[in-house]
Scaffold this motif. Sequence first.
Motif, PDB file in Angstrom:
ATOM      1  N   CYS A 145      19.431  35.517   5.475  1.00 34.13           N
ATOM      2  CA  CYS A 145      19.044  36.872   5.873  1.00 34.13           C
ATOM      3  C   CYS A 145      19.804  37.308   7.135  1.00 34.13           C
ATOM      4  O   CYS A 145      19.819  36.605   8.146  1.00 34.13           O
ATOM      5  N   VAL A 146      20.428  38.463   7.076  1.00 34.70           N
ATOM      6  CA  VAL A 146      21.234  38.962   8.192  1.00 34.70           C
ATOM      7  C   VAL A 146      20.409  39.060   9.472  1.00 34.70           C
ATOM      8  O   VAL A 146      20.843  38.629  10.549  1.00 34.70           O
ATOM      9  N   LEU A 147      19.202  39.597   9.378  1.00 35.60           N
ATOM     10  CA  LEU A 147      18.394  39.824  10.579  1.00 35.60           C
ATOM     11  C   LEU A 147      17.992  38.514  11.239  1.00 35.60           C
ATOM     12  O   LEU A 147      18.063  38.385  12.468  1.00 35.60           O
ATOM     13  N   LEU A 148      17.604  37.516  10.457  1.00 36.43           N
ATOM     14  CA  LEU A 148      17.246  36.235  11.047  1.00 36.43           C
ATOM     15  C   LEU A 148      18.467  35.566  11.668  1.00 36.43           C
ATOM     16  O   LEU A 148      18.360  34.921  12.724  1.00 36.43           O
ATOM     17  N   GLY A 149      19.644  35.749  11.053  1.00 37.61           N
ATOM     18  CA  GLY A 149      20.870  35.207  11.631  1.00 37.61           C
ATOM     19  C   GLY A 149      21.192  35.819  12.985  1.00 37.61           C
ATOM     20  O   GLY A 149      21.675  35.128  13.892  1.00 37.61           O
ATOM     21  N   VAL A 150      20.920  37.103  13.125  1.00 36.61           N
ATOM     22  CA  VAL A 150      21.131  37.755  14.423  1.00 36.61           C
ATOM     23  C   VAL A 150      20.154  37.200  15.459  1.00 36.61           C
ATOM     24  O   VAL A 150      20.542  36.825  16.568  1.00 36.61           O
ATOM     25  N   GLU A 151      18.872  37.125  15.093  1.00 33.52           N
ATOM     26  CA  GLU A 151      17.857  36.681  16.055  1.00 33.52           C
ATOM     27  C   GLU A 151      18.022  35.211  16.429  1.00 33.52           C
ATOM     28  O   GLU A 151      17.632  34.807  17.529  1.00 33.52           O
ATOM     29  N   ALA A 152      18.591  34.402  15.541  1.00 34.53           N
ATOM     30  CA  ALA A 152      18.837  32.991  15.860  1.00 34.53           C
ATOM     31  C   ALA A 152      19.843  32.848  16.995  1.00 34.53           C
ATOM     32  O   ALA A 152      19.859  31.827  17.689  1.00 34.53           O
ATOM     33  N   ARG A 153      20.697  33.855  17.181  1.00 35.40           N
ATOM     34  CA  ARG A 153      21.760  33.802  18.194  1.00 35.40           C
ATOM     35  C   ARG A 153      21.411  34.558  19.458  1.00 35.40           C
ATOM     36  O   ARG A 153      22.257  34.682  20.344  1.00 35.40           O
ATOM     37  N   PHE A 154      20.210  35.109  19.552  1.00 33.81           N
ATOM     38  CA  PHE A 154      19.803  35.883  20.726  1.00 33.81           C
ATOM     39  C   PHE A 154      18.692  35.149  21.455  1.00 33.81           C
ATOM     40  O   PHE A 154      17.720  34.698  20.839  1.00 33.81           O
ATOM     41  N   ALA A 155      18.813  35.063  22.775  1.00 34.11           N
ATOM     42  CA  ALA A 155      17.806  34.395  23.598  1.00 34.11           C
ATOM     43  C   ALA A 155      16.627  35.336  23.829  1.00 34.11           C
ATOM     44  O   ALA A 155      16.418  35.849  24.932  1.00 34.11           O
ATOM     45  N   LYS A 156      15.846  35.575  22.753  1.00 32.82           N
ATOM     46  CA  LYS A 156      14.691  36.468  22.821  1.00 32.82           C
ATOM     47  C   LYS A 156      13.520  35.809  22.108  1.00 32.82           C
ATOM     48  O   LYS A 156      13.578  34.654  21.725  1.00 32.82           O
ATOM     49  N   THR A 157      12.471  36.579  21.887  1.00 34.09           N
ATOM     50  CA  THR A 157      11.236  36.025  21.317  1.00 34.09           C
ATOM     51  C   THR A 157      11.197  36.027  19.787  1.00 34.09           C
ATOM     52  O   THR A 157      10.398  35.308  19.202  1.00 34.09           O
ATOM     53  N   ASP A 158      12.029  36.806  19.118  1.00 37.87           N
ATOM     54  CA  ASP A 158      11.698  37.242  17.768  1.00 37.87           C
ATOM     55  C   ASP A 158      11.872  36.188  16.679  1.00 37.87           C
ATOM     56  O   ASP A 158      11.142  36.212  15.685  1.00 37.87           O
ATOM     57  N   ALA A 159      12.808  35.260  16.826  1.00 38.48           N
ATOM     58  CA  ALA A 159      12.923  34.194  15.833  1.00 38.48           C
ATOM     59  C   ALA A 159      11.701  33.282  15.893  1.00 38.48           C
ATOM     60  O   ALA A 159      11.137  32.903  14.859  1.00 38.48           O
ATOM     61  N   LEU A 160      11.273  32.929  17.100  1.00 33.41           N
ATOM     62  CA  LEU A 160      10.070  32.115  17.250  1.00 33.41           C
ATOM     63  C   LEU A 160       8.827  32.865  16.792  1.00 33.41           C
ATOM     64  O   LEU A 160       7.927  32.285  16.190  1.00 33.41           O
ATOM     65  N   LEU A 161       8.784  34.151  17.058  1.00 33.66           N
ATOM     66  CA  LEU A 161       7.637  34.956  16.633  1.00 33.66           C
ATOM     67  C   LEU A 161       7.537  34.981  15.108  1.00 33.66           C
ATOM     68  O   LEU A 161       6.441  34.893  14.541  1.00 33.66           O
ATOM     69  N   ALA A 162       8.687  35.086  14.428  1.00 32.78           N
ATOM     70  CA  ALA A 162       8.684  35.060  12.965  1.00 32.78           C
ATOM     71  C   ALA A 162       8.156  33.731  12.451  1.00 32.78           C
ATOM     72  O   ALA A 162       7.400  33.684  11.468  1.00 32.78           O
ATOM     73  N   ALA A 163       8.537  32.637  13.110  1.00 36.18           N
ATOM     74  CA  ALA A 163       8.040  31.323  12.704  1.00 36.18           C
ATOM     75  C   ALA A 163       6.518  31.259  12.844  1.00 36.18           C
ATOM     76  O   ALA A 163       5.820  30.743  11.956  1.00 36.18           O
ATOM     77  N   CYS A 164       5.998  31.767  13.954  1.00 31.79           N
ATOM     78  CA  CYS A 164       4.542  31.773  14.156  1.00 31.79           C
ATOM     79  C   CYS A 164       3.849  32.613  13.084  1.00 31.79           C
ATOM     80  O   CYS A 164       2.795  32.221  12.545  1.00 31.79           O
ATOM     81  N   ALA A 165       4.418  33.762  12.771  1.00 29.13           N
ATOM     82  CA  ALA A 165       3.802  34.655  11.789  1.00 29.13           C
ATOM     83  C   ALA A 165       3.759  34.011  10.411  1.00 29.13           C
ATOM     84  O   ALA A 165       2.728  34.053   9.720  1.00 29.13           O
ATOM     85  N   VAL A 166       4.861  33.413   9.973  1.00 24.68           N
ATOM     86  CA  VAL A 166       4.883  32.827   8.638  1.00 24.68           C
ATOM     87  C   VAL A 166       3.997  31.585   8.573  1.00 24.68           C
ATOM     88  O   VAL A 166       3.404  31.292   7.525  1.00 24.68           O
ATOM     89  N   ALA A 167       3.855  30.863   9.692  1.00 28.14           N
ATOM     90  CA  ALA A 167       2.939  29.717   9.709  1.00 28.14           C
ATOM     91  C   ALA A 167       1.495  30.181   9.512  1.00 28.14           C
ATOM     92  O   ALA A 167       0.735  29.600   8.711  1.00 28.14           O
ATOM     93  N   THR A 168       1.095  31.231  10.240  1.00 26.64           N
ATOM     94  CA  THR A 168      -0.282  31.726  10.086  1.00 26.64           C
ATOM     95  C   THR A 168      -0.510  32.267   8.682  1.00 26.64           C
ATOM     96  O   THR A 168      -1.566  32.012   8.080  1.00 26.64           O
ATOM     97  N   MET A 169       0.471  32.985   8.139  1.00 29.80           N
ATOM     98  CA  MET A 169       0.266  33.588   6.825  1.00 29.80           C
ATOM     99  C   MET A 169       0.327  32.553   5.707  1.00 29.80           C
ATOM    100  O   MET A 169      -0.335  32.701   4.680  1.00 29.80           O
TER     101      MET A 169
END
Length: 562
Positions: A145-169
């Motif tokens: 996925c293009v968006l996850l590839g971008v977030e994997a390379r940025f020092a921000k919260t959003d890749a980790l936040l996605a991991a938390c969201a999919v774990a809860t769901m």
Amino acid sequence: MISLGSGLDRLASFASASHRRACLLLVLLSLAAFLPGFAGLQPFDRDEPRFAQASKQMLETRDFVDIRFQDEARHKKPVGIYWLQAASVAAGEALGVPQARTTMWLYRLPSLIGAIATVLLTYWALLAFVGARLALLGGALMAACVLLGVEARFAKTDALLAACAVATMGALARAWLDWTRSLAFVPSRWNWLVFWSATALGLLLKGPIVPMVWGLAMIVLAIRERSLRWFAPLRPGLGLLLCLIVVLPWFVAIAIKTGGNFFAESVGKDMLAKVGEGQEKHWGPPGLYLLLFFGTYWPSAALAAMAIPFAWVKRREPQILFLLAWIVPSWIVFEAVPTKLPHYVLPLYPAITALLLLALVNGGINRFRRGADLTAFLIVAVPAALVGVLLYGTWTLDRTLPWLALPVLALALVVAFRSFLAYREGAFEGALWRGVVASLLLGAGVYGLAAPSLRGLKLSPRLAEAVQAVSCPNPEVMTVGYREPSLVFLVGTNLRMGADGSAAAAFLREPGCRVALVESRFLDGFRQGLAASGATPRLLTTIAGFNLNGGKRLEMSVYVRE
């Protein structure tokens, strides 16, 4: 000779034969997708260096409660990502990484880990809906996925936040599907711990976003079932206690330290401001995420769009109902909020992947529907457009082309076209696997080979190199006309921001080793200030480039008084 299609089919069969193999393949795919350019990309203004600089200042001040960017309080997000980044950099220092505190890839490591975790947790979550082979494909599609590839390379919260969201769901799905007798296996007795641990980490990363996603889904399902008894196996009382134990200490500490200002800033001026109006020039109309979806969710977006009629017809079935409850309410919220950034909807993409795979296995994708071929051709059109923009950008900015990247980019387009042809033949699973390969090639070409040649975008790294080239140690530095956070991160926390050229001239009159970075618009005032004072600093170099945030070319003169 083994064809691409048969080779991918054999690989999928071999890897999906055991969970260990599947996870190993997904980790390898994730590394192939996320590592190109990971260490070489410059700090990308403005959010990434703001996060990194605040984490760096925690290490400098040893204050791990308050969050600051230079002298300004950064009371927008909770502390979780800053702790993780600071720990990553501290580990790098302990292992002897040179200049660790200005080495951006160390700050990106939590995002890389979060992106890989998102891929693996997508596989785990999808096992509640489909078999291992399709769950493996779903994890691979998230890696591509293009968006996850971008977030994997940025020092921000959003890749980790996605991991938390999919774990809860994933945990919530197991509770719901077990209640509706749609789950083929008994959920683990530790399912509740996954749910609440991910919720607690999500709260420390970005406040209420993760609870919002599962909370809205829970409300929809509770209304449908007219009961919340299905939620009981997740042990809400014990789980809430766990969340309080994890998050309360820092929230109390920051409340005491700031006198409650953190909550006034983060809730009143950040979160509610985003709801009321487009914050920081990030306004977007309703429907923007749907428009961006075909680019951000490439290569899967086209076939996912074709699964919508299937989802509508089957909307009352427990599996489809759960996925729609995961996607639709949160998507509506994100579309309604005026402030829009592409990564906001990333936590919903694993659910879209699950819908796509359920449509795939149940014959829910009709390639003969009107407009289907045109939609499917986006598999080729999206990367072709990206390559065109990249070539135009490199030529416009630097009068060059990324020659090393061209063969890889061309091969990516060929494989994307092969994916389209597989779709035309009705081989949807094969088309998606080919899309994964095309994405890996595109990422290698864009991030690994083409991006380093975009020298015109690297204003801050080049200015930092010029400051480091000054013969005197530890110079005082002022910048005028260029105020990007990446420059603060690379030059130093004490970087001064001048209002005009005369301020830079006055700065150079002060004693000690000093460097002034002056943008061309302010040179006249700078020279007039020098003439009045009689100071004669040395022009070290002139650096030209393009500031993406301002959308304009800049020319910076570097003056030094040694």
